[in-house]
Design an enzyme around this catalytic site. Sequence first.
Site, PDB file in Angstrom:
ATOM      1  N   GLU A  37      -1.745 -16.832  -4.870  1.00  0.00           N
ATOM      2  CA  GLU A  37      -1.120 -17.870  -5.381  1.00  0.00           C
ATOM      3  C   GLU A  37      -1.419 -19.090  -6.278  1.00  0.00           C
ATOM      4  OE1 GLU A  37       0.877 -17.567  -1.561  1.00  0.00           O
ATOM      5  OE2 GLU A  37       1.140 -15.143  -1.921  1.00  0.00           O
TER       6      GLU A  37
ATOM      7  N   SER B  39      -1.643  -7.832   2.878  1.00  0.00           N
ATOM      8  CA  SER B  39      -1.277  -6.913   4.117  1.00  0.00           C
ATOM      9  C   SER B  39      -1.667  -6.504   5.885  1.00  0.00           C
ATOM     10  CB  SER B  39      -0.285  -5.883   3.006  1.00  0.00           C
ATOM     11  OG  SER B  39       0.308  -5.584   2.245  1.00  0.00           O
TER      12      SER B  39
HETATM   13  P1  PGA Z   1       0.814 -10.755   3.428  1.00  0.00           P
HETATM   14  O1  PGA Z   1      -0.850 -11.975   2.698  1.00  0.00           O
HETATM   15  O2  PGA Z   1      -0.515 -10.943   4.777  1.00  0.00           O
HETATM   16  O3  PGA Z   1       1.446 -11.331   3.200  1.00  0.00           O
HETATM   17  O4  PGA Z   1       0.179 -10.023   2.439  1.00  0.00           O
HETATM   18  C1  PGA Z   1      -2.022 -12.712   2.884  1.00  0.00           C
HETATM   19  C2  PGA Z   1      -2.359 -13.358   2.195  1.00  0.00           C
HETATM   20  O5  PGA Z   1      -1.693 -14.473   0.908  1.00  0.00           O
HETATM   21  O6  PGA Z   1      -2.685 -14.634   2.319  1.00  0.00           O
END
Ligand code: PGA
Length: 256
Positions: free
Chosen positions: A102, A218
């Site tokens: 991100e 996830s």
């Molecule tokens: P998520 O995010 O477990 O919601 O897929 C993982 C992360 O971005 O560290």
Amino acid sequence: MPDRKSTRRTVVIGNWKMHQTGAGGAALAAAIVAGLRPGRAEIAVAPPFTALTAVADAIRGSSIALAGQDVFHEPEGAFTGAVSAPMLAAAGCSLVLVGHSERRHVFGDDDEDVRRKARSVLDAGMRPVVCVGETLEQRDAGQAENVVREQLEATVHGLSDAELAPLAVAYEPVWAIGTGRTATPDTAEAMHRVIRASLASLAGSGTAERTPILYGGSVKGDNAAAILSGANVDGLLVGGASLRADSFLDICHAAG
Ligand code: PGA
């Protein structure tokens, strides 16, 4: 020959992203402290900057560590809105995520930013958790291995084996983050093997053998153990499922 994996401690980090105030974060952290059974895994939570102090108070005296979600590479100065590695260390952090997808995709962090951030975290005596991972387009084009190798190379370039001793890496395929679509245990293990081999060629076999490589994307209580079964999967970086104590604790307990 000893099982190499047994020489690396399992690490589980809950990345709260832009969730939780100080009060909410302290309550969540207190519930995790209360529910965590003693185990071999190293557990950490990464709250937003504004909740770090409250969460540090809530986990004081427990085995849970505090992590920053990001950092700016300069130690101090006229950098409005930025938070430095020495500030995170003073707030109680022992780990800092750098290069999360991100940050790369929403905020435009490039490999050079990630390298400077990782270096600043090392200089402040903390452990950088360098996140790497390919997009779906890159995977479909057969570029996944090259992408993570290049991201890793850009980050560790110029750092010695000794300087890299605290390094941790997180493999987070962009297509698996927040999508409910998890890499299969075989896919995760195959990419972790590539990352370890890349570390060996870039930074030496000592760094490669010692560095924990976490999987993220996830992760839930019901898939954590299968993903962790890979010989090169040394931990988990958990987003959504770390926002509730019960689901995060299930994952921590699956990690042993
Ligand atoms: P998520 O995010 O477990 O919601 O897929 C993982 C992360 O971005 O560290």
